[in-house]
Scaffold this motif. Structure first.
Motif, PDB file in Angstrom:
ATOM      1  N   GLN A   1       0.834  -1.210   0.000  1.00 36.21           N
ATOM      2  CA  GLN A   1       0.000   0.000   0.000  1.00 36.21           C
ATOM      3  C   GLN A   1       0.865   1.255   0.000  1.00 36.21           C
ATOM      4  O   GLN A   1       0.584   2.235  -0.727  1.00 36.21           O
ATOM      5  CB  GLN A   1      -0.917  -0.024   1.234  1.00 36.21           C
ATOM      6  CG  GLN A   1      -1.809   1.197   1.360  1.00 36.21           C
ATOM      7  CD  GLN A   1      -2.787   1.322   0.197  1.00 36.21           C
ATOM      8  OE1 GLN A   1      -3.236   0.327  -0.363  1.00 36.21           O
ATOM      9  NE2 GLN A   1      -3.103   2.564  -0.166  1.00 36.21           N
ATOM     10  N   LYS A   2       1.919   1.213   0.792  1.00 34.73           N
ATOM     11  CA  LYS A   2       2.836   2.356   0.824  1.00 34.73           C
ATOM     12  C   LYS A   2       3.531   2.539  -0.519  1.00 34.73           C
ATOM     13  O   LYS A   2       3.735   3.678  -0.984  1.00 34.73           O
ATOM     14  CB  LYS A   2       3.857   2.143   1.934  1.00 34.73           C
ATOM     15  CG  LYS A   2       4.713   3.359   2.238  1.00 34.73           C
ATOM     16  CD  LYS A   2       5.565   3.089   3.473  1.00 34.73           C
ATOM     17  CE  LYS A   2       6.319   4.345   3.887  1.00 34.73           C
ATOM     18  NZ  LYS A   2       7.146   4.108   5.107  1.00 34.73           N
TER      19      LYS A   2
ATOM     20  N   ARG B   1       2.321   1.718  -3.489  1.00 33.65           N
ATOM     21  CA  ARG B   1       1.372   2.266  -4.457  1.00 33.65           C
ATOM     22  C   ARG B   1       1.149   3.760  -4.223  1.00 33.65           C
ATOM     23  O   ARG B   1       0.941   4.538  -5.168  1.00 33.65           O
ATOM     24  CB  ARG B   1       0.049   1.507  -4.372  1.00 33.65           C
ATOM     25  CG  ARG B   1       0.119   0.100  -4.938  1.00 33.65           C
ATOM     26  CD  ARG B   1      -1.274  -0.504  -5.071  1.00 33.65           C
ATOM     27  NE  ARG B   1      -1.906  -0.704  -3.761  1.00 33.65           N
ATOM     28  CZ  ARG B   1      -1.831  -1.839  -3.069  1.00 33.65           C
ATOM     29  NH1 ARG B   1      -1.125  -2.868  -3.557  1.00 33.65           N
ATOM     30  NH2 ARG B   1      -2.444  -1.957  -1.908  1.00 33.65           N
ATOM     31  N   THR B   2       1.175   4.184  -2.968  1.00 39.64           N
ATOM     32  CA  THR B   2       0.959   5.602  -2.661  1.00 39.64           C
ATOM     33  C   THR B   2       2.081   6.480  -3.235  1.00 39.64           C
ATOM     34  O   THR B   2       1.817   7.575  -3.778  1.00 39.64           O
ATOM     35  CB  THR B   2       0.853   5.796  -1.143  1.00 39.64           C
ATOM     36  OG1 THR B   2      -0.226   4.998  -0.644  1.00 39.64           O
ATOM     37  CG2 THR B   2       0.626   7.257  -0.789  1.00 39.64           C
ATOM     38  N   HIS B   3       3.302   6.043  -3.139  1.00 50.44           N
ATOM     39  CA  HIS B   3       4.448   6.876  -3.529  1.00 50.44           C
ATOM     40  C   HIS B   3       5.097   6.415  -4.822  1.00 50.44           C
ATOM     41  O   HIS B   3       6.199   6.872  -5.140  1.00 50.44           O
ATOM     42  CB  HIS B   3       5.492   6.858  -2.405  1.00 50.44           C
ATOM     43  CG  HIS B   3       5.012   7.413  -1.097  1.00 50.44           C
ATOM     44  ND1 HIS B   3       4.973   8.766  -0.850  1.00 50.44           N
ATOM     45  CD2 HIS B   3       4.527   6.810   0.024  1.00 50.44           C
ATOM     46  CE1 HIS B   3       4.510   8.968   0.380  1.00 50.44           C
ATOM     47  NE2 HIS B   3       4.222   7.798   0.929  1.00 50.44           N
TER      48      HIS B   3
END
Length: 826
Positions: free
Chosen positions: A502-503, A505-507
């Motif tokens: 998830q991290k 995909r965020t950055h």
């Protein structure tokens, strides 16, 4: 000493102990730098010698060495964790004929030690029986060996069931071991009695020793004659013990009679000598033969003196007082170590109590260290997120104009040097493969446990109470608990992987942007507005605070490294405590040592966390003042803030993924070791199952056939109904073959005679008609009973029937003269 009984040996088979034992030691109980291959191979050689050199003179020393190694190893490794199928046969080798088991296979180091200890007692009894009565040393040695043997059998009786936890072979049954202990103790008392006689001790003392020997043999005979145990013994054991009982009854009465002689109790002396002579009747040679001869002479002398001098009444045997007993022989306790030249092959392995204490202490240290490191990392991540939200330090470096701030250029260069986005993607691609590999290893181990348990349950349902081995569910509790623990660890790792993804995909977009060249990054970043003079003071304040932030981060990195490297070696303290007190207080010892080593680091962690709270407050206040002076944040500040956050995320993701790869690789090693243990357990259980199946098959082959089952009731009803029905007409059969004609007598006439008289009929009288028989059907043979045509001889076709033809008279018949009888001999 040829008339002493010796116990037969238990027999075992070769088994590979090297591989499973080495796997267990190396994976669980040894340091990574230690190699125990030579020690395990030496132990295997000792076992081979201990089970195959029982008949040599030095067999006791060989067995002693192997037994001492087992005792030492049991203190360092739990016996039940050694998954080696040790198979031992019944020493009396008659188990399956009498409802027991001829052999037993158990995967336990403690069971192996019990069987070796049984053989030590058996060898002791054998060597004692080979001693002579001629020297004092041989008598002392025989008495010592027999007392040690009695002590070993008593120890086995008390401990064997706790080691096996199932039905044993008949020789390891507690009742059998109790009888063997009594027998060895009786024989030890017998040797001591012979020594007393040889040393010419006082008669009253010899009588007491012999009376105790009689009592011990009485107890041994009572045990040998039990119906459940009687089939085990050789045929001569019970008569032999009965003979010894009578012999020592006679010796006790003889020497007590000598005591009566010295006390002038002539009547009692005669009564006791009569018992002695009767009990010692037929003894020839040796101490018993000499005692029988002396008793006979003493009885004759005492009887003569009483008849002519004393005239005392001779009491009956049952009226005599019992002879006091002197229990000199005692069952000796099992020593902790038999061999005087013992050398521990596994000296580097710490005792089990120390090993468990070290593991518990290491778990406490890891818990404390991980808690402090998590505090530092969480605080640093919070600090980075606050800096990214404030666009620091980029906002204080974009004083005006185009171009990238220095901090952004350095962060972009660091990302490119680390491989950029492709490097992260490669690391992330490894995690699913490693996760799948670990799941497959754990699933295979669980499958083996499940199939083994299902197979055991199936055979238990098939054989019922005869399937006597321990249920799998009781033996696999630890395995199933470990499997559940590993499953939970994998589930937690999967959740951590989801957070990382998830991290990522965020950055992802910002990280990809940082991986470009400076020109490409600068093209996507808007120009900064022209900076004014009023914000210079705020910029200086923020720059000073950002330097302080960098110092805090550097300090935390150093502090985390110190926490990871902080170790406490409590091995020496635990060994000293165990040697001094025989027990360990691990919580108190660990708390004191870990507190002294980690308390300073914990205080520094608390200081840096407290320092961060004030630092964050100052940063937010200075940033608000700067934004107020500039009139708010611009689009450039927003993009630079995302790039700063992307850099921090890249560093975090790289560290998390590398830790994840290392975690999965370490977990793979643990799971492979776990799978090896499960595989060794299943192999041992398979061997045990095959042996038990073999025993049950042999038992079934020797058992008598079961009676045929009773027919169902409806069969009996049908038979009764059939009796009330009129039988059908029998099918027509061919007439029976006529009996063969009687052999012709020499004096028989060629014409008929009168019935009943044998006289010829009168001339002209018509003879009785010859019975006419129906001709046999073609190819009919009532005697042809063989089922195969080639066994039947070809018969000639029957000839047409020809009635008897009387010969025509040659001349007229003349009646015979009166009194004439042609049958009368001339």
């Amino acid at each position: 000493m040829a008339d002493l009984l010796s116990v037969p040996y238990k027999k075992s088979s070769d088994v590979d102990i090297s591989k499973p034992l080495l796997n267990l030691i190396q994976s669980t109980y040894a340091d990574s730098s230690d190699d125990y291959s030579d020690a395990v191979n030496e132990l295997h050689k000792l076992r081979t010698q201990a089970i195959w050199k029982l008949f040599e003179k030095s067999s006791l020393e060989v067995i002693y060495s192997y037994y001492d190694q087992l005792v030492a190893l049991e203190k360092k490794i739990p016996p039940q964790e050694v998954q080696i199928p040790f198979k031992w046969k019944d020493a009396f080798d008659k188990g399956s004929l009498f409802g027991g088991r001829m052999s037993l296979t158990v995967s336990s180091l403690e069971y192996e030690r019990m069987c070796i200890l049984f053989n030590i007692a058996a060898v002791m009894s054998s060597q004692a029986s080979q001693q002579t009565l001629e020297t004092e040393d041989s008598l002392k040695l025989a008495a010592k060996l027999l007392q040690q043997s009695a002590g070993i059998f008593a120890y086995l009786k008390a401990n064997v069931m706790m080691a096996v936890h199932r039905e044993t072979t008949p020789d390891l049954n507690p009742e059998t071991l109790h009888v063997l202990s009594q027998l060895m103790l009786a024989q030890a008392q017998e040797v001591i009695a012979y020594k007393c006689i040889r040393d010419e001790m006082k008669e009253y003392m010899v009588a007491k020793v012999c009376s105790q020997c009689e009592e011990l043999y009485t107890d041994a005979l009572r045990g040998l004659q039990k119906q459940t145990l009687r089939p085990l013994w050789d045929s001569e054991w019970i008569p032999h013990v009965q003979s010894k009982l009578n012999a020592f009854r006679g010796l006790a009465q003889y020497y007590q009679g000598m005591v009566c002689h010295s006390q002038k109790a002539v009547g009692e002396e005669i009564a006791r000598l009569q018992i002695a002579v009767e009990a010692l009747k037929g003894r020839q040679g040796g101490p018993l033969g000499d005692a029988a001869l002396r008793a006979t002479r003493a009885l004759a002398a005492a009887t003569r003196d009483n008849d002519f001098i004393y005239h005392e009444r001779v009491p009956e045997a049952r009226a005599l007082d019992p002879i006091p007993r002197a229990p000199v022989a005692q069952a000796l306790p099992v020593p902790e170590r038999f061999s005087s030249a013992h050398r521990d092959l596994f000296e580097k392995l710490v005792p089990m109590a120390v090993h468990q204490a070290l593991h518990a202490s290491e778990a406490r240290r890891s818990e404390i260290v991980n808690a402090e490191i998590n505090k530092l990392r969480e605080a640093t991540q919070l600090l980075n997120s606050i800096l990214a939200s404030l666009n620091l330090p980029a906002c204080i470096e974009s004083g005006g104009g185009s171009g990238l701030p220095e901090s952004i250029r350095s962060k972009a260069a660091a990302v490119r040097a680390a491989g950029g986005l492709p490097a992260l993607q490669r690391l992330m691609a490894e995690l699913p493969e490693l996760l799948q590999r670990n799941r497959e290893i754990l699933s295979e181990a669980e499958r083996m446990l499940r199939e083994e348990e299902e197979g055991d349950a199936s055979l238990r349902a098939q054989f019922g109470a005869r399937w006597t081995r321990t249920p799998s569910a009781q033996l696999t509790e630890t395995f199933r608990a470990n499997a559940a623990k590993y499953t939970q660890i994998i589930d937690n790792a999967v959740r951590a992987d989801d957070i990382v993804q998830q991290k990522f995909r965020t950055h992802k977009d910002s990280i990809e942007m940082l991986g470009r060249s400076e020109g490409e990054i600068g093209a996507d970043v808007p120009d900064a507005p022209t900076a004014g003079a009023p914000d210079s003071a705020h910029v200086a304040t923020l720059r000073r605070l950002c330097d302080k932030v960098s110092a805090v981060k550097a300090e935390r990195d150093a502090l985390e490294s110190e926490l990871k490297s902080a170790t406490v070696d409590l091995r020496a303290k635990f060994l000293e405590a165990l040697a001094a007190d025989g027990a360990l207080d691990e919580p108190a010892t660990s708390a004191a040592a870990l507190g002294a080593a980690l308390a300073p680091l914990q205080r520094r962690v608390a200081d840096t966390l407290q320092q961060q709270d004030q630092l964050v407050a100052d940063l937010q206040e200075a940033h608000s003042a700067l934004m107020a002076a500039r009139g708010g944040a611009s689009g450039r500040d927003e993009i630079l803030g995302k790039l700063c956050a992307a850099h921090d995320a890249y560093q975090d993701l790289t560290g998390n993924l590398k830790e994840g790869v290392k975690f999965y690789n370490d977990l793979t090693q643990l799971l492979v070791a776990f799978q090896n243990k499960v595989s060794d357990f299943c192999f041992a259980r398979k061997t045990e199952k095959e042996e038990l199946m073999k025993d049950l098959t042999q038992e079934a082959a020797r058992s008598p056939p079961r009676p045929a089952p009773a027919p169902p009731q409806h069969h009996a009803d049908a038979a009764a109904a059939a009796d009330d029905i009129e039988p059908p007409v029998a099918a027509k059969r061919a007439p029976p073959r006529p009996p063969p004609p009687a052999a012709a007598q020499p004096s028989a006439l060629p014409y008929p005679t009168q019935p009943g008289t044998g006289m010829p009929l009168p001339y002209g009288a018509a003879p009785a008609p010859y019975p006419v028989y129906a001709p046999m059907p073609a190819l009919y043979n009532p005697y042809a009973t063989l089922p195969y045509p080639h066994h039947v001889r070809a018969q000639p076709p029957p000839q047409p029937y020809q009635p008897y033809q009387y010969p025509p008279p040659q001349q007229p018949y003349a009646p015979p003269p009166p009194g004439y009888n042609p049958y009368q001999q001339q």
